[in-house]
Design a protein around this motif. Structure first.
Motif, short mmCIF file in Angstrom:
data_model
loop_
_atom_site.label_atom_id
_atom_site.label_comp_id
_atom_site.label_asym_id
_atom_site.label_seq_id
_atom_site.Cartn_x
_atom_site.Cartn_y
_atom_site.Cartn_z
N ALA A 113 2.98 3.30 -0.35
CA ALA A 113 1.82 2.26 -0.68
C ALA A 113 1.75 1.20 0.51
CB ALA A 113 2.40 1.34 -1.82
N LEU A 114 2.93 0.88 1.08
CA LEU A 114 3.03 -0.17 2.07
C LEU A 114 2.34 0.42 3.36
CD1 LEU A 114 6.56 -1.70 1.63
CD2 LEU A 114 4.33 -2.63 1.10
N LEU A 115 2.37 1.86 3.69
CA LEU A 115 1.97 2.63 4.85
C LEU A 115 0.58 3.02 4.56
CD1 LEU A 115 5.16 4.33 5.90
CD2 LEU A 115 4.24 2.21 6.80
N ALA A 116 0.06 2.83 3.40
CA ALA A 116 -1.28 3.49 3.15
C ALA A 116 -2.34 2.83 3.96
CB ALA A 116 -1.83 3.38 1.66
N PRO A 117 -2.56 1.48 4.27
CA PRO A 117 -3.34 0.91 5.17
C PRO A 117 -3.30 1.61 6.63
CG PRO A 117 -2.34 -0.80 3.80
CD PRO A 117 -1.66 0.40 3.65
N LEU A 118 -2.18 1.91 7.05
CA LEU A 118 -1.82 2.51 8.09
C LEU A 118 -2.52 3.95 8.32
CD1 LEU A 118 -0.50 1.90 11.08
CD2 LEU A 118 1.34 3.03 10.35
N VAL A 119 -2.64 4.67 7.24
CA VAL A 119 -3.16 5.92 7.07
C VAL A 119 -4.72 5.71 7.40
CG1 VAL A 119 -3.71 8.07 5.65
CG2 VAL A 119 -1.26 7.02 5.87
N VAL A 120 -5.16 4.79 6.54
CA VAL A 120 -6.57 4.29 6.77
C VAL A 120 -7.06 4.00 7.98
CG1 VAL A 120 -8.30 2.39 6.20
CG2 VAL A 120 -6.71 3.45 4.21
N GLY A 121 -5.91 3.45 8.98
CA GLY A 121 -6.29 3.03 10.20
C GLY A 121 -6.80 4.32 11.10
N ILE A 122 -6.01 5.63 11.01
CA ILE A 122 -6.16 6.65 11.63
C ILE A 122 -7.45 7.45 11.09
CG2 ILE A 122 -4.81 8.29 10.21
CD1 ILE A 122 -5.16 8.17 14.24
#
Length: 261
Positions: A113-122
């Motif tokens: 959940a905390l890293l989901a925004p980073l996945v959105v970034g790529i």
């Protein structure tokens, strides 16, 4: 929807396996350096977050200590027979297994959940490259600026369901991973809720079942291929699993709305 405006977009891939795969590879190679930075940050953060949460959330260690304590008490107390000791040991071991499973599901769900925004970034960088727009390093963190709460909620819910499914039966977990494959681009590009992203992903994936299934399997194989090269290769292949999401999403849903960063 104030953060989104529709603009002219380049041609999206056809809803064919070859076209989507070619589109995904083009985006992957074109954003390679950003993908490399992404995977280093992602993996480091994942192991740190997951390690800390696994330590903080009660798990199997407490139950193992309890087993040893109770066993020692039983051995010292002569009135208990071997069958009683074995039965209690099995009971405590079952409780330990359950605790470990719950601990892993919770810790991995929070981490994802905390890293989901980073996945959105790529995923967003793949869109920027495909739209022939200038890509900046800050684009990698756009998920922390746009619809962040719903992206995090989506990451938690889907990961929890996938992990729980894997604990029950591997096929259940794999099916859920497949069904949720394009939900994150939906939540981000369409500025929708996590629940709507889950619902729409289920609907679209099943409407294009064979195409998405084949591409999901190929994306998983390609992104895992780096394991064959002393694990270091994972740094170079792992991001493909995420960039492929954008290609599949754009083929099924069309060109997304432009995001004002």
């Amino acid at each position: 929807m104030e953060n989104f405006t529709e603009v002219n977009q380049p041609i999206t891939p056809k809803k064919e396996i070859g076209s989507i795969l070619s589109h995904a590879f083009e985006n992957f190679t074109g954003t390679f350096l950003y993908a490399l930075v992404f995977v280093v940050i992602y993996l480091l953060a994942y192991f740190i977050f997951n390690g800390l949460l696994s330590f903080l959330i009660p798990g199997g260690g407490d139950y193992q200590n309890e087993v040893m304590r109770v066993m020692n008490d039983f051995v010292e107390d002569k009135k208990y027979d071997l069958n009683a000791i074995t039965e209690l040991q099995n009971s405590l071991e079952a409780a330990r297994t359950t605790a470990v499973m719950i601990s892993e599901v919770i810790s991995k769900s929070i981490t994802s959940a905390l890293l989901a925004p980073l996945v959105v970034g790529i995923i967003y960088i793949s869109y920027q490259f495909n739209a022939k727009k200038e890509v900046e390093f800050g684009d990698l963190f756009i998920g922390f600026r746009q619809n962040t709460a719903q992206i995090i909620i989506y990451g938690f819910i889907t990961t929890a369901l996938i992990q729980a499914g894997l604990e029950i039966n591997m096929l259940i977990g794999m099916y859920l991973s497949f069904a949720f494959f394009i939900g994150l681009p939906i939540v981000f590009f369409e500025n929708t809720s996590a629940i709507e992203g889950i619902r729409k992903s289920f609907s679209l994936v099943h409407a294009n079942f064979i195409t998405v299934l084949v591409l999901w399997l190929l994306a998983g194989i390609i992104s895992s291929a780096g394991v064959l090269f002393c694990l270091v290769g994972v740094l170079f292949t792992f991001p493909f699993f995420f960039t492929a999401r954008y290609s599949i999403y754009s083929a099924i849903c069309g060109a997304p709305y432009e995001v004002k960063s």
